[in-house]
Motif scaffolding. Structure first.
Motif, PDB file in Angstrom:
ATOM      1  N   MET A  14     -34.091 -32.984  15.442  1.00 28.85           N
ATOM      2  CA  MET A  14     -35.248 -32.110  15.157  1.00 28.85           C
ATOM      3  C   MET A  14     -34.878 -30.661  15.429  1.00 28.85           C
ATOM      4  SD  MET A  14     -38.494 -32.205  14.285  1.00 28.85           S
ATOM      5  CE  MET A  14     -40.092 -31.510  14.597  1.00 28.85           C
ATOM      6  N   PRO A  15     -35.102 -29.789  14.457  1.00 28.38           N
ATOM      7  CA  PRO A  15     -34.757 -28.372  14.664  1.00 28.38           C
ATOM      8  C   PRO A  15     -35.610 -27.733  15.766  1.00 28.38           C
ATOM      9  CG  PRO A  15     -35.768 -28.714  12.495  1.00 28.38           C
ATOM     10  CD  PRO A  15     -35.661 -30.048  13.150  1.00 28.38           C
ATOM     11  N   GLN A  16     -34.963 -27.037  16.679  1.00 29.12           N
ATOM     12  CA  GLN A  16     -35.644 -26.385  17.797  1.00 29.12           C
ATOM     13  C   GLN A  16     -36.164 -24.998  17.422  1.00 29.12           C
ATOM     14  OE1 GLN A  16     -36.243 -27.550  20.905  1.00 29.12           O
ATOM     15  NE2 GLN A  16     -35.267 -29.511  20.549  1.00 29.12           N
ATOM     16  N   LYS A  17     -35.429 -24.303  16.600  1.00 33.85           N
ATOM     17  CA  LYS A  17     -35.758 -22.905  16.328  1.00 33.85           C
ATOM     18  C   LYS A  17     -36.497 -22.751  15.007  1.00 33.85           C
ATOM     19  CE  LYS A  17     -32.034 -21.207  19.120  1.00 33.85           C
ATOM     20  NZ  LYS A  17     -32.280 -20.284  20.122  1.00 33.85           N
ATOM     21  N   VAL A  18     -37.422 -23.647  14.776  1.00 37.12           N
ATOM     22  CA  VAL A  18     -38.249 -23.592  13.574  1.00 37.12           C
ATOM     23  C   VAL A  18     -39.668 -23.297  14.016  1.00 37.12           C
ATOM     24  CG1 VAL A  18     -39.154 -24.970  11.656  1.00 37.12           C
ATOM     25  CG2 VAL A  18     -36.777 -25.216  12.337  1.00 37.12           C
ATOM     26  N   GLU A  19     -40.345 -22.473  13.274  1.00 37.48           N
ATOM     27  CA  GLU A  19     -41.729 -22.096  13.576  1.00 37.48           C
ATOM     28  C   GLU A  19     -42.577 -23.361  13.739  1.00 37.48           C
ATOM     29  OE1 GLU A  19     -45.666 -21.667  12.177  1.00 37.48           O
ATOM     30  OE2 GLU A  19     -44.158 -22.176  10.690  1.00 37.48           O
ATOM     31  N   MET A  20     -43.559 -23.302  14.620  1.00 39.82           N
ATOM     32  CA  MET A  20     -44.336 -24.469  15.049  1.00 39.82           C
ATOM     33  C   MET A  20     -44.980 -25.237  13.889  1.00 39.82           C
ATOM     34  SD  MET A  20     -47.456 -24.663  17.797  1.00 39.82           S
ATOM     35  CE  MET A  20     -48.380 -23.405  16.920  1.00 39.82           C
ATOM     36  N   VAL A  21     -45.614 -24.563  12.955  1.00 41.61           N
ATOM     37  CA  VAL A  21     -46.274 -25.256  11.851  1.00 41.61           C
ATOM     38  C   VAL A  21     -45.228 -25.955  10.979  1.00 41.61           C
ATOM     39  CG1 VAL A  21     -47.672 -24.974   9.762  1.00 41.61           C
ATOM     40  CG2 VAL A  21     -48.312 -23.775  11.868  1.00 41.61           C
ATOM     41  N   ALA A  22     -44.117 -25.299  10.733  1.00 39.77           N
ATOM     42  CA  ALA A  22     -43.049 -25.923   9.945  1.00 39.77           C
ATOM     43  C   ALA A  22     -42.490 -27.144  10.678  1.00 39.77           C
ATOM     44  CB  ALA A  22     -41.936 -24.918   9.667  1.00 39.77           C
ATOM     45  N   ARG A  23     -42.347 -27.061  11.990  1.00 36.82           N
ATOM     46  CA  ARG A  23     -41.868 -28.181  12.806  1.00 36.82           C
ATOM     47  C   ARG A  23     -42.859 -29.348  12.717  1.00 36.82           C
ATOM     48  NH1 ARG A  23     -42.098 -26.534  18.249  1.00 36.82           N
ATOM     49  NH2 ARG A  23     -41.351 -24.610  17.351  1.00 36.82           N
ATOM     50  N   ALA A  24     -44.152 -29.046  12.784  1.00 36.09           N
ATOM     51  CA  ALA A  24     -45.174 -30.091  12.674  1.00 36.09           C
ATOM     52  C   ALA A  24     -45.113 -30.751  11.297  1.00 36.09           C
ATOM     53  CB  ALA A  24     -46.557 -29.499  12.928  1.00 36.09           C
ATOM     54  N   ARG A  25     -44.910 -29.945  10.273  1.00 32.13           N
ATOM     55  CA  ARG A  25     -44.820 -30.475   8.905  1.00 32.13           C
ATOM     56  C   ARG A  25     -43.609 -31.394   8.766  1.00 32.13           C
ATOM     57  NH1 ARG A  25     -42.895 -29.984   3.848  1.00 32.13           N
ATOM     58  NH2 ARG A  25     -44.418 -30.042   2.152  1.00 32.13           N
ATOM     59  N   ILE A  26     -42.478 -30.986   9.311  1.00 32.77           N
ATOM     60  CA  ILE A  26     -41.259 -31.796   9.254  1.00 32.77           C
ATOM     61  C   ILE A  26     -41.490 -33.138   9.954  1.00 32.77           C
ATOM     62  CG2 ILE A  26     -38.882 -31.958  10.126  1.00 32.77           C
ATOM     63  CD1 ILE A  26     -38.753 -28.837   9.704  1.00 32.77           C
ATOM     64  N   LEU A  27     -42.066 -33.088  11.147  1.00 36.81           N
ATOM     65  CA  LEU A  27     -42.292 -34.306  11.917  1.00 36.81           C
ATOM     66  C   LEU A  27     -43.273 -35.225  11.194  1.00 36.81           C
ATOM     67  CD1 LEU A  27     -42.480 -34.625  15.711  1.00 36.81           C
ATOM     68  CD2 LEU A  27     -44.109 -35.860  14.314  1.00 36.81           C
ATOM     69  N   ALA A  28     -44.365 -34.681  10.694  1.00 34.73           N
ATOM     70  CA  ALA A  28     -45.362 -35.506   9.992  1.00 34.73           C
ATOM     71  C   ALA A  28     -44.775 -36.107   8.716  1.00 34.73           C
ATOM     72  CB  ALA A  28     -46.603 -34.680   9.682  1.00 34.73           C
ATOM     73  N   SER A  29     -43.973 -35.340   8.002  1.00 32.37           N
ATOM     74  CA  SER A  29     -43.348 -35.837   6.782  1.00 32.37           C
ATOM     75  C   SER A  29     -42.461 -37.045   7.097  1.00 32.37           C
ATOM     76  CB  SER A  29     -42.535 -34.725   6.123  1.00 32.37           C
ATOM     77  OG  SER A  29     -41.851 -35.221   5.000  1.00 32.37           O
ATOM     78  N   PHE A  30     -41.692 -36.942   8.167  1.00 33.29           N
ATOM     79  CA  PHE A  30     -40.851 -38.062   8.588  1.00 33.29           C
ATOM     80  C   PHE A  30     -41.710 -39.256   9.029  1.00 33.29           C
ATOM     81  CE2 PHE A  30     -38.813 -40.468  11.979  1.00 33.29           C
ATOM     82  CZ  PHE A  30     -37.668 -40.911  11.340  1.00 33.29           C
ATOM     83  N   ALA A  31     -42.726 -38.982   9.837  1.00 38.98           N
ATOM     84  CA  ALA A  31     -43.570 -40.053  10.376  1.00 38.98           C
ATOM     85  C   ALA A  31     -44.229 -40.872   9.270  1.00 38.98           C
ATOM     86  CB  ALA A  31     -44.649 -39.465  11.294  1.00 38.98           C
TER      87      ALA A  31
END
Length: 173
Positions: A14-31
């Motif tokens: 999981m990318p650490q240095k990604v803006e919070m909303v983008a990080r949430a989108r990445i995680l939800a997309s995977f989930a």
């Protein structure tokens, strides 16, 4: 739903240095990858539409992140501890409120959501999306019945939000 091994592997990358909303989108997309909604379409469209509604209505990155993540604990196999690694308390705690336990009656769940101003705001946007039967090609009576229940919950949460807004000072909204 993802296995714990799949989730652990994903979280390691999981990318650490990604803006919070983008990080949430990445995680939800995977989930939600591979999951289908009641209309047979990719389930991820649902959290994405909810996040768009939240962003348009409130313009708040924390709430938008919550909107992306709102089903990841209940339907995506993720645990609160997973979210804690990548999101501030103001995000994961609201996601927890929005997660209905398997043994929690629906009306008790809605009452709990109504007690949290931020969770209620996101849940209203979630229900707005769920109420839209245009996303289901051939709705059945079961879909119409569920829509009726969602409309009732929507009204309860709208009332709860209005109560919160009457009680809270403007600078705390």
């Amino acid at each position: 739903m993802r296995s714990r091994d799949e989730i652990k592997e994903f979280l390691r990358g999981m990318p650490q240095k990604v803006e919070m909303v983008a990080r949430a989108r990445i995680l939800a997309s995977f989930a939600h990858d591979g999951q289908k909604d009641k209309g047979g379409k990719a389930y991820f469209g649902h959290p994405e539409r909810v996040a768009d509604r939240v962003a348009d209505a409130y313009g708040d990155d924390y709430l938008t992140a919550v909107a992306y993540l709102h089903d990841t604990l209940e339907d995506g196999g993720f645990a609160t501890s997973d979210l804690k690694m990548f999101f501030p308390d103001a995000v994961w705690k609201v996601v927890e409120v929005l997660t209905r336990g398997k043994t929690t009656p629906r009306d008790e769940y809605i009452e709990n959501v109504a007690k949290n101003y931020l969770a209620a705001k996101v849940k209203v946007c979630d229900l707005e999306d769920n109420i839209d039967l245009d996303r289901i090609p051939n709705p059945t009576q079961k879909d119409y019945d569920r829509r009726g229940r969602y409309l009732s919950e929507y009204r309860k949460l709208q009332d709860a939000i209005a109560d919160w807004e009457r009680r809270l000072p403007a600078n705390e909204l």
